[in-house]
Design a protein around this motif. Structure first.
Motif, mmCIF file in Angstrom:
data_model
loop_
_atom_site.group_PDB
_atom_site.id
_atom_site.type_symbol
_atom_site.label_atom_id
_atom_site.label_comp_id
_atom_site.label_asym_id
_atom_site.label_seq_id
_atom_site.Cartn_x
_atom_site.Cartn_y
_atom_site.Cartn_z
ATOM 1 N N LYS A 54 6.824 -22.442 7.072
ATOM 2 C CA LYS A 54 6.726 -23.042 5.100
ATOM 3 C C LYS A 54 6.492 -24.404 5.275
ATOM 4 O O LYS A 54 5.917 -24.675 5.548
ATOM 5 C CB LYS A 54 8.889 -23.677 5.679
ATOM 6 N N GLY A 55 5.787 -24.129 3.870
ATOM 7 C CA GLY A 55 5.140 -24.908 3.738
ATOM 8 C C GLY A 55 3.667 -24.675 3.582
ATOM 9 O O GLY A 55 2.607 -24.806 3.047
ATOM 10 N N ALA A 56 3.729 -23.509 4.071
ATOM 11 C CA ALA A 56 2.071 -22.297 4.247
ATOM 12 C C ALA A 56 1.507 -22.522 2.461
ATOM 13 O O ALA A 56 2.688 -22.265 1.075
ATOM 14 C CB ALA A 56 1.992 -21.440 4.750
ATOM 15 N N GLY A 57 0.458 -22.878 2.303
ATOM 16 C CA GLY A 57 0.317 -22.552 0.844
ATOM 17 C C GLY A 57 -0.158 -24.314 0.276
ATOM 18 O O GLY A 57 -1.163 -24.036 -0.403
ATOM 19 N N ALA A 58 0.511 -25.214 0.885
ATOM 20 C CA ALA A 58 0.507 -26.419 0.442
ATOM 21 C C ALA A 58 -0.499 -27.500 0.712
ATOM 22 O O ALA A 58 -0.444 -27.656 2.333
ATOM 23 C CB ALA A 58 1.411 -27.344 0.941
ATOM 24 N N LYS A 59 -1.757 -26.743 0.905
ATOM 25 C CA LYS A 59 -2.826 -26.969 1.442
ATOM 26 C C LYS A 59 -3.408 -28.882 1.782
ATOM 27 O O LYS A 59 -2.604 -29.360 0.528
ATOM 28 C CB LYS A 59 -4.173 -26.015 0.959
ATOM 29 N N LYS A 60 -3.706 -29.446 2.286
ATOM 30 C CA LYS A 60 -4.386 -30.436 2.460
ATOM 31 C C LYS A 60 -5.197 -31.061 2.170
ATOM 32 O O LYS A 60 -5.962 -29.331 2.534
ATOM 33 C CB LYS A 60 -3.779 -31.070 4.030
ATOM 34 N N ILE A 72 -13.299 -28.630 12.087
ATOM 35 C CA ILE A 72 -12.166 -28.829 11.943
ATOM 36 C C ILE A 72 -11.798 -28.479 10.718
ATOM 37 O O ILE A 72 -11.773 -29.102 9.204
ATOM 38 C CB ILE A 72 -11.111 -30.462 12.063
ATOM 39 N N THR A 73 -11.156 -27.101 10.525
ATOM 40 C CA THR A 73 -11.072 -26.748 9.477
ATOM 41 C C THR A 73 -9.887 -26.352 9.133
ATOM 42 O O THR A 73 -9.551 -25.587 7.643
ATOM 43 C CB THR A 73 -12.162 -24.814 9.457
ATOM 44 N N THR A 74 -8.725 -26.503 9.878
ATOM 45 C CA THR A 74 -7.742 -26.386 9.934
ATOM 46 C C THR A 74 -6.198 -27.296 9.687
ATOM 47 O O THR A 74 -6.743 -28.531 10.602
ATOM 48 C CB THR A 74 -7.118 -24.888 10.411
ATOM 49 N N ASP A 75 -5.188 -27.303 9.362
ATOM 50 C CA ASP A 75 -4.374 -28.603 9.528
ATOM 51 C C ASP A 75 -3.672 -28.486 10.860
ATOM 52 O O ASP A 75 -4.104 -27.174 11.493
ATOM 53 C CB ASP A 75 -3.276 -28.781 8.763
ATOM 54 N N GLY A 76 -2.451 -28.937 11.757
ATOM 55 C CA GLY A 76 -1.765 -28.749 12.671
ATOM 56 C C GLY A 76 -0.997 -27.678 12.328
ATOM 57 O O GLY A 76 -0.731 -27.389 13.412
ATOM 58 N N ASP A 77 -0.529 -26.892 11.490
ATOM 59 C CA ASP A 77 0.056 -25.792 11.549
ATOM 60 C C ASP A 77 -1.137 -24.564 11.149
ATOM 61 O O ASP A 77 -0.579 -23.253 10.905
ATOM 62 C CB ASP A 77 0.812 -25.201 9.800
ATOM 63 N N GLY A 78 -2.106 -24.877 11.324
ATOM 64 C CA GLY A 78 -3.374 -23.505 11.136
ATOM 65 C C GLY A 78 -3.945 -23.154 9.673
ATOM 66 O O GLY A 78 -4.292 -22.033 9.530
ATOM 67 N N ASN A 79 -3.658 -24.477 8.804
ATOM 68 C CA ASN A 79 -3.544 -23.622 7.328
ATOM 69 C C ASN A 79 -5.007 -24.023 7.168
ATOM 70 O O ASN A 79 -5.457 -25.399 6.978
ATOM 71 C CB ASN A 79 -2.806 -24.300 6.288
ATOM 72 N N GLU A 80 -5.482 -23.426 6.123
ATOM 73 C CA GLU A 80 -7.128 -23.913 5.777
ATOM 74 C C GLU A 80 -7.435 -25.629 4.535
ATOM 75 O O GLU A 80 -6.373 -25.061 3.750
ATOM 76 C CB GLU A 80 -7.775 -23.056 4.877
ATOM 77 N N LEU A 81 -8.102 -26.296 4.960
ATOM 78 C CA LEU A 81 -7.721 -27.218 4.331
ATOM 79 C C LEU A 81 -8.679 -26.876 3.383
ATOM 80 O O LEU A 81 -9.378 -26.019 3.103
ATOM 81 C CB LEU A 81 -8.285 -28.188 5.194
ATOM 82 N N GLU A 82 -8.640 -27.741 1.956
ATOM 83 C CA GLU A 82 -9.454 -27.149 0.144
ATOM 84 C C GLU A 82 -9.994 -28.495 0.287
ATOM 85 O O GLU A 82 -10.021 -29.838 0.218
ATOM 86 C CB GLU A 82 -8.162 -26.878 -0.056
#
Ligand code: ZN
Ligand code: ZN
Length: 137
Positions: A54-60, A127-137
């Protein structure tokens, strides 16, 4: 992108599914990336390997995380922002609690640690991803 509720193919920027009306952040029956049917408890799509959380796509934001690390790194704020709460807590405790006993030496070390991490995030390396494994933008 595909509707996670009914699996219909959607416009990349769609907020709602044109077929079932469910928000694109909701639903758990299909993979948003490849459109294949997935188990509702699955965390990763078995077909394409993308995260189904859940929340995947809401990139940090890389910029926000980087600046937080550089300026507030001694409190681990950038780690909390990225969802790495365990490391964030360690940084906070080492910095604040241990800092009292070490006359601020550990605080300075954690500041440096956070500063380096902030720079790494901004550069998009290590460090290219957040704690959920989503890519940062
Ligand atoms: Zn739909
Ligand atoms: Zn998939």
């Amino acid at each position: 992108m595909y509707c996670r509720h009914c699996g219909k193919e959607l416009n990349e920027n769609a907020d709602y599914c044109t077929s079932c009306g469910v928000a694109t952040t909701k639903g758990n029956a299909y993979c948003a990336k490849c459109g294949s049917e997935v188990d509702k408890e699955a965390e990763v799509c078995p077909s394409c390997g993308s995260s189904l959380k859940k929340g995947a796509g809401a990139k940090k934001s890389k910029l926000v995380a980087g600046l937080l690390g550089i300026f507030l790194g001694c409190f681990g704020i950038h780690r909390f922002y990225l969802g790495y709460t365990t490391i964030g807590l360690v940084q906070l405790l080492v910095s604040v609690v241990l800092g009292i006993f070490t006359c601020g030496i550990s605080t300075a070390l954690v500041s440096l640690w956070g500063f380096i991490e902030g720079v790494l995030v901004l550069c998009g390396t290590v460090i290219t991803t957040d704690g959920d494994g989503n890519e940062l933008e």
